[in-house]
Enzyme design. Structure first.
Site, PDB file in Angstrom:
ATOM      1  CE1 TYR A  14       8.348 -68.550 -25.659  1.00 37.06           C
ATOM      2  CE2 TYR A  14       6.291 -69.208 -24.611  1.00 37.06           C
ATOM      3  CZ  TYR A  14       7.022 -68.934 -25.746  1.00 37.06           C
ATOM      4  OH  TYR A  14       6.439 -69.051 -26.978  1.00 37.06           O
ATOM      5  CG  HIS A  19      11.835 -61.840 -24.057  1.00 36.22           C
ATOM      6  ND1 HIS A  19      12.374 -60.569 -24.060  1.00 36.22           N
ATOM      7  CD2 HIS A  19      10.763 -61.776 -24.890  1.00 36.22           C
ATOM      8  CE1 HIS A  19      11.677 -59.783 -24.858  1.00 36.22           C
ATOM      9  NE2 HIS A  19      10.685 -60.489 -25.369  1.00 36.22           N
ATOM     10  CG  PHE A  63       2.488 -64.914 -25.154  1.00 38.53           C
ATOM     11  CD1 PHE A  63       3.597 -65.730 -24.947  1.00 38.53           C
ATOM     12  CD2 PHE A  63       1.238 -65.497 -25.240  1.00 38.53           C
ATOM     13  CE1 PHE A  63       3.456 -67.104 -24.842  1.00 38.53           C
ATOM     14  CE2 PHE A  63       1.086 -66.866 -25.140  1.00 38.53           C
ATOM     15  CZ  PHE A  63       2.207 -67.678 -24.941  1.00 38.53           C
ATOM     16  CG  ASN A  65       5.118 -58.799 -28.594  1.00 44.60           C
ATOM     17  OD1 ASN A  65       6.171 -58.623 -27.988  1.00 44.60           O
ATOM     18  ND2 ASN A  65       5.091 -59.293 -29.810  1.00 44.60           N
ATOM     19  CG  ASN A 111       7.991 -55.540 -29.420  1.00 43.09           C
ATOM     20  OD1 ASN A 111       8.104 -54.399 -29.855  1.00 43.09           O
ATOM     21  ND2 ASN A 111       8.313 -56.604 -30.134  1.00 43.09           N
TER      22      ASN A 111
END
Length: 185
Positions: A14, A19, A63, A65, A111
Site C-alpha cells: 500500500y 489512501h 488497516f 477501517n 472509514n
C-alpha cells in the site's frame, strides 16, 4: 504535548497509494526532524520537540477501517487531549493538490475517520484533509488503493509539503491560527 496522526494501510503493498497520503505527510515531517519510529501497540510512533512542545508522530498499523484502535491506544497511554490530536487523511471530495484544515466534524465518507470517531467517541479532533480527487471512470476502492500517476507526482509532492507545514504550524500554535494561515481559497 501534541500528536499528529497520519492515516494509511500498513505494508509495502500500500506504500505510496492515494489512501496512504497521511503516512506520506508523517514521513515528510519525520525526515525533516530525523524522527525514528518504534512499534507501540497497534501503531508506529516517534517524537520530537518543536519550540519546547513535544510532538508525537503516529502511523496506525491496523488497516484503514480500524485506525481508531491504534489512535485510542496512543491517546490513552500518553494522555493526549482531543484538541491536541491532529488527524491527516486522504479525501476524494477535495481536488488533487488541495489541503483543507478543520477544527472538528463528521467522518464524511472516510472509514478511517469513522473508526477514530467511534473509538474516541468524539468528532472534536482537528484534522487535515488532503485532496486526492476522484475519477468517475474508476471504482472507488481501486482508485484509493492505486498509485498516483507520473503527471500527478509533482502536485502530490507540493501537497505533502503544504500539509506537513500546516501540521507543524498546528504543533506550535492552535487549530484556529492553523486554519487561518493554511485554508487559502
Amino acid at each position: 504535548m501534541k500528536a499528529i496522526v497520519g492515516l494509511g494501510n500498513p505494508g509495502e503493498k500500500y506504500s505510496a497509494t492515494r489512501h496512504n497520503i497521511g503516512f506520506q505527510v508523517i514521513d515528510a515531517i519525520a525526515n525533516r526532524y530525523q524522527v525514528n519510529f518504534k512499534s507501540k501497540g497497534k501503531s508506529l510512533i516517534g517524537s520530537f520537540f518543536i519550540e519546547g512542545e513535544k510532538v508525537f508522530l503516529v502511523k496506525p498499523q491496523t488497516f484503514m477501517n480500524a485506525s481508531g484502535e491504534g489512535v485510542l491506544e496512543i491517546v490513552e497511554y500518553y494522555g493526549i487531549g482531543i484538541k491536541d490530536l491532529l488527524i491527516i487523511y486522504d479525501d476524494i471530495d477535495i481536488d488533487l493538490g488541495k489541503v483543507r484544515i478543520r477544527q472538528k466534524g463528521s467522518a464524511g465518507t472516510h472509514n478511517g475517520m469513522r473508526s477514530i470517531i467511534a473509538e474516541l467517541k468524539s468528532e472534536e479532533m482537528p484534522r487535515i484533509r488532503v485532496g486526492i480527487g476522484k475519477q468517475e471512470n474508476i471504482p472507488l476502492i481501486p482508485f484509493v488503493l492505486g498509485r498516483f500517476t507520473p503527471d500527478e507526482l509533482p502536485i502530490v509532492e507540493k501537497m505533502v509539503e503544504n500539509a506537513s507545514q500546516a501540521a507543524l504550524y498546528f504543533a506550535k500554535e492552535d487549530i484556529y491560527n492553523c486554519m487561518n494561515k493554511y485554508n487559502i481559497r
